[in-house]
Design an enzyme around this catalytic site. Structure first.
Site, PDB file in Angstrom:
ATOM      1  N   ASN A  56     -16.506 -87.357  22.177  1.00 43.94           N
ATOM      2  CA  ASN A  56     -16.054 -87.808  23.488  1.00 43.94           C
ATOM      3  C   ASN A  56     -16.780 -89.095  23.903  1.00 43.94           C
ATOM      4  O   ASN A  56     -16.178 -90.158  24.009  1.00 43.94           O
ATOM      5  CB  ASN A  56     -16.292 -86.686  24.520  1.00 43.94           C
ATOM      6  CG  ASN A  56     -15.796 -87.046  25.900  1.00 43.94           C
ATOM      7  OD1 ASN A  56     -15.016 -87.977  26.068  1.00 43.94           O
ATOM      8  ND2 ASN A  56     -16.241 -86.330  26.911  1.00 43.94           N
ATOM      9  N   THR A  57     -18.090 -88.989  24.085  1.00 44.06           N
ATOM     10  CA  THR A  57     -18.871 -90.121  24.616  1.00 44.06           C
ATOM     11  C   THR A  57     -18.700 -91.398  23.787  1.00 44.06           C
ATOM     12  O   THR A  57     -18.638 -92.501  24.342  1.00 44.06           O
ATOM     13  CB  THR A  57     -20.367 -89.730  24.688  1.00 44.06           C
ATOM     14  OG1 THR A  57     -20.469 -88.504  25.414  1.00 44.06           O
ATOM     15  CG2 THR A  57     -21.185 -90.790  25.378  1.00 44.06           C
ATOM     16  N   ASP A  70     -11.021 -78.018  26.525  1.00 45.55           N
ATOM     17  CA  ASP A  70     -12.411 -78.111  26.063  1.00 45.55           C
ATOM     18  C   ASP A  70     -13.334 -77.421  27.072  1.00 45.55           C
ATOM     19  O   ASP A  70     -13.242 -77.689  28.268  1.00 45.55           O
ATOM     20  CB  ASP A  70     -12.757 -79.599  25.932  1.00 45.55           C
ATOM     21  CG  ASP A  70     -14.092 -79.857  25.259  1.00 45.55           C
ATOM     22  OD1 ASP A  70     -14.522 -79.020  24.437  1.00 45.55           O
ATOM     23  OD2 ASP A  70     -14.694 -80.909  25.539  1.00 45.55           O
ATOM     24  N   HIS A  78     -24.386 -82.776  24.033  1.00 46.40           N
ATOM     25  CA  HIS A  78     -23.315 -83.686  24.476  1.00 46.40           C
ATOM     26  C   HIS A  78     -23.929 -85.009  24.929  1.00 46.40           C
ATOM     27  O   HIS A  78     -25.015 -85.028  25.503  1.00 46.40           O
ATOM     28  CB  HIS A  78     -22.561 -83.075  25.660  1.00 46.40           C
ATOM     29  CG  HIS A  78     -21.693 -81.908  25.285  1.00 46.40           C
ATOM     30  ND1 HIS A  78     -21.814 -80.679  25.875  1.00 46.40           N
ATOM     31  CD2 HIS A  78     -20.687 -81.786  24.385  1.00 46.40           C
ATOM     32  CE1 HIS A  78     -20.913 -79.852  25.361  1.00 46.40           C
ATOM     33  NE2 HIS A  78     -20.218 -80.496  24.451  1.00 46.40           N
TER      34      HIS A  78
HETATM   35  P1  13P Z   1     -19.925 -86.024  22.828  1.00 46.45           P
HETATM   36  O1  13P Z   1     -19.531 -86.548  24.179  1.00 46.45           O
HETATM   37  O2  13P Z   1     -21.397 -85.979  22.653  1.00 46.45           O
HETATM   38  O3  13P Z   1     -19.241 -86.745  21.733  1.00 46.45           O
HETATM   39  O4  13P Z   1     -19.463 -84.493  22.782  1.00 46.45           O
HETATM   40  C1  13P Z   1     -18.103 -84.167  22.859  1.00 46.45           C
HETATM   41  C2  13P Z   1     -17.884 -82.712  22.928  1.00 46.45           C
HETATM   42  O5  13P Z   1     -18.576 -81.927  22.308  1.00 46.45           O
HETATM   43  C3  13P Z   1     -16.770 -82.213  23.724  1.00 46.45           C
HETATM   44  O6  13P Z   1     -16.759 -80.830  23.792  1.00 46.45           O
END
Ligand code: 13P
Length: 287
Positions: free
Chosen positions: A231-232, A84, A177
């Site tokens: 992710n978050t 990523d 993000h």
């Molecule tokens: P979030 O942490 O906002 O969900 O974003 C994840 C992301 O785009 C990883 O590349």
């Protein structure tokens, strides 16, 4: 066996749904995501940032752990292991270590340099049958210390990068993000529409999946988004469940301090978050 993300994303674009990329941080994360994908018969992409790769003791460790789980947990749904927001060097390292997919994020370079570096990596990944994601127009917020302003991508530049033969394209459309601020203007569907008009069949990637309202997610999918990164949100649900366990004093009862018990509520919480996202993205049953 790990697979490139190409087939799953081509099918997603044609079928008007999106495949989730869920970032991993450790064994619990990886196991929770893989088990949920298998239970729901959904394709899945495991995302690894350079920081998370370092945290997990390097890309080879990650590849070993994921490949081991695919076999030991009898995971038969398509799984891609994806770098990523990779640097050029990071992408080379992941290709070498056995990742099946990489993102080269050259969005902070002038477009000519982004094109030149992306082109080299397209050649290399094509030779090896791996998928590659490129980025145009930075995604806002902070990830691994890289802070983006979140400007919208120039659709013409998106076309230039798409024409290099990348597998999927992340275009900045006002996404951020992490948590979205109160005064967030929302996704720019105008930009997304313009990008899709010019890039046609190219699966588009929506970063910053955490906290985007459901109707916006659905609209983005209808305009060509076929991969959504989360992710978050897994981190928040893991933390909340772990906090509850500790606040209820469960770590101090019996063998509640055993990491297998201590991390169990967080593990279940990640599974639940991933399930919700897969249902929302429409990838359930699409393996
Ligand atoms: P979030 O942490 O906002 O969900 O974003 C994840 C992301 O785009 C990883 O590349």
């Amino acid at each position: 066996m790990l697979v490139s993300a190409k087939d799953m994303l081509t099918k997603a674009k044609q079928g008007h749904y999106a495949v989730g990329q869920f970032n991993i941080n450790n064994l619990e994360w990886t196991k929770a995501i893989l088990m949920t994908a298998q239970e729901l018969n959904s394709p899945v992409i495991l995302g690894v940032s350079e920081g998370a790769g370092k945290y997990m003791a390097g890309y080879k460790t990650v590849v070993g752990m994921v490949n081991g789980m695919l076999e030991e947990l009898n995971i038969t749904v398509p799984v891609a292991l994806h770098l990523d927001h990779g640097s050029y060097e990071g992408a080379l390292k992941c290709i070498e270590a056995g990742f099946s997919s990489v993102m080269f994020d050259g969005s902070h370079y002038p477009i000519e340099e982004n094109i030149a570096k992306t082109k080299e990596l397209v050649k290399l990944t094509n030779e090896k049958g791996l998928s590659i994601e490129a980025e145009v127009g930075s995604i806002g917020g902070e990830e691994d210390g890289v802070v983006g302003a979140g400007e919208c991508a120039d659709p013409q530049e998106c076309k230039q990068i798409a024409d290099l033969g990348v597998t999927m394209l992340a275009a900045g459309i006002g996404n951020i993000h992490g948590k979205y601020p109160e005064n967030w203007a929302g996704l720019s569907f105008e930009t997304l529409d313009a990008v899709q008009q010019l890039t046609g069949e190219m699966p588009l990637v929506l970063h910053g999946g955490t906290g985007i309202p459901e109707d916006m997610i659905k609209k983005a999918i209808s305009l060509g988004v076929s991969k959504i990164n989360v992710n978050t949100e897994c981190q928040l649900s893991f933390a909340a469940a772990t906090r509850k366990y500790v606040e209820e004093g469960k770590d101090q009862q019996g063998k509640g301090f055993d990491p297998r018990k201590l991390l169990a509520p967080g593990f279940e919480a990640i599974k639940e978050t991933v399930k919700e996202k897969m249902e929302l993205f429409g990838s359930v049953g699409k393996a």
